[in-house]
Design a protein around this motif. Structure first.
Motif: not given
Length: 394
Positions: A341-355
């Motif tokens: 579940a943690a990995h599934a949540a991680w895959n939903c992230g947008y780490p470059n959103a500010a950029r």
């Protein structure tokens, strides 16, 4: 090497949901050598986390709500006064673009920007387009979204939409590359519970009793960290003590990033910033959307992470101790279930959103060549950051 410095104005309502992404964008634009100003209300000017370099300009309240015509007149007057204040700021600051993050303080700022023919960009944090953003969607140059599916967004505006995600604080983003904390059949089971300024009471009432209903093998390993309202904290402490569950309680945690980093499971509301941080770090969650949220946007916010398997959502009317215990047990009965579940949540992230949001904003408008300030960059030691000469703040 020289850098063309532009000016940008960010407009955001005075809540963390609007301001956290605004602060993240401001930091990225500042890093690129630009000058940024914030327009907000009194709450926004005082909210923790505002970068030191970011001047805040406070507009009068201008919210038109309720059924009282007197309130309508006061709200309309506030909007008009705010529009004039924003125009005066634009005259001296000469922004290349104005970015609205929603909330009522954004309305007079965007009205002023459209009147002055300054390029405008909207950023929507939630999975439902907010009221102010809906009003301006047809008038702005670009709309940046945080979710693949956004309700109340007119299909006619699809051509100006760019999916960038919801920017998060840099200290949270640094946790993205950290592994999920070890979780075995013998390890502690660390649960983080927060409810924000609204609605934490239902968590205080339900969560202690729900955790007490877990099977003994799981319950004996619990370590709870919970944010509570000041008026609730002693009652919650007594409830945990009566159940024999160790719990650290506070009305505010300054080191919330570290708490999130060590947590195996999050329980709380489904605000846009909460979802963005959970997916940036990769933490499984049980989410209880705030039922009074405008347009039920918190329920919509849960769609992507729930569909991916990174979280479970419980409507508040069905949020009982027994329901909570059942969902926790389903997620944590096997170590690999929680890790997946943690990995599934991680895959939903947008780490470059500010950029990506900064790239979008930079693509609109440029100051006239006579107003461009060129600034020499100085290479900073070791960490590779760059020190920039700055013109005086407004």
């Amino acid at each position: 090497m020289s850098q063309v410095s532009r000016h940008y104005v960010l407009a955001a309502g005075g809540t963390g949901g609007h301001l956290i992404p605004a602060f993240a964008l401001a930091a990225e634009l500042d890093r690129r050598g630009h000058h940024v100003a914030l327009i907000t209300d009194e709450r926004g000017a005082a909210i923790p986390g505002k970068p030191d370099f970011l001047p805040a300009h406070v507009l009068p309240p201008g919210r038109i709500a309720g059924k009282n015509p007197v309130n309508w007149l006061k709200g309309a007057r506030g909007i008009l006064d705010g529009r004039q204040m924003a125009l005066r700021l634009f005259d001296s600051f000469e922004p290349s673009a104005v970015v609205g993050f929603g909330g009522y303080p954004a309305m007079p700022t965007l009205l002023a920007a459209t009147a002055a023919k300054i390029p405008t960009v909207l950023h929507e944090q939630n999975a439902v387009l907010g009221r102010v953003n809906r009003y301006f969607a047809g008038k702005v140059d670009a709309i940046a979204t945080s979710c693949e599916e956004v309700d109340r967004l007119d299909p006619r505006h699809a051509g100006k939409v760019t999916l960038v995600g919801n920017p998060v604080r840099s200290e949270v983003l640094t946790l993205r590359d950290e592994p999920f904390p070890d979780f075995t059949e013998d390890s502690l089971f660390r649960i983080l519970v927060t409810g924000g300024s609204q609605g934490a009471r239902v968590l205080s009432q339900v969560v202690p009793d729900g955790l007490a209903m877990l099977p003994p093998a799981l319950r004996s390993r619990l370590q709870v960290i919970q944010q509570c309202r000041p008026e609730d904290i002693e009652a919650v402490r007594e409830r945990y003590a009566s159940h024999g569950i160790p719990a650290e309680l506070a009305t505010y945690f300054e080191d919330m990033d570290e708490r999130l980093a060590s947590a195996h499971l999050f329980i709380g509301r489904a605000g846009a910033s909460t979802i963005a941080e959970l997916t940036a770090v990769g933490r499984p969650a049980i989410l209880i959307p705030l039922p009074i949220a405008t347009d039920d946007h918190q329920a919509a916010n849960t769609r992507e992470i729930v569909s991916a398997g990174g979280a479970r959502s419980i409507r508040q009317e069905g949020f009982t101790g027994a329901t909570l215990a059942k969902q926790i047990q389903a997620m944590a009965q096997h170590p690999e279930t929680l890790a997946n579940a943690a990995h599934a949540a991680w895959n939903c992230g947008y780490p470059n959103a500010a950029r990506d949001l900064a790239d979008l904003v930079e693509s609109f408008g440029a100051a006239p060549i006579m107003d461009v300030i060129r600034m020499d960059r100085k290479v900073a030691p070791a960490n590779g950051n760059e020190a920039l000469a700055r013109e005086p703040a407004l």
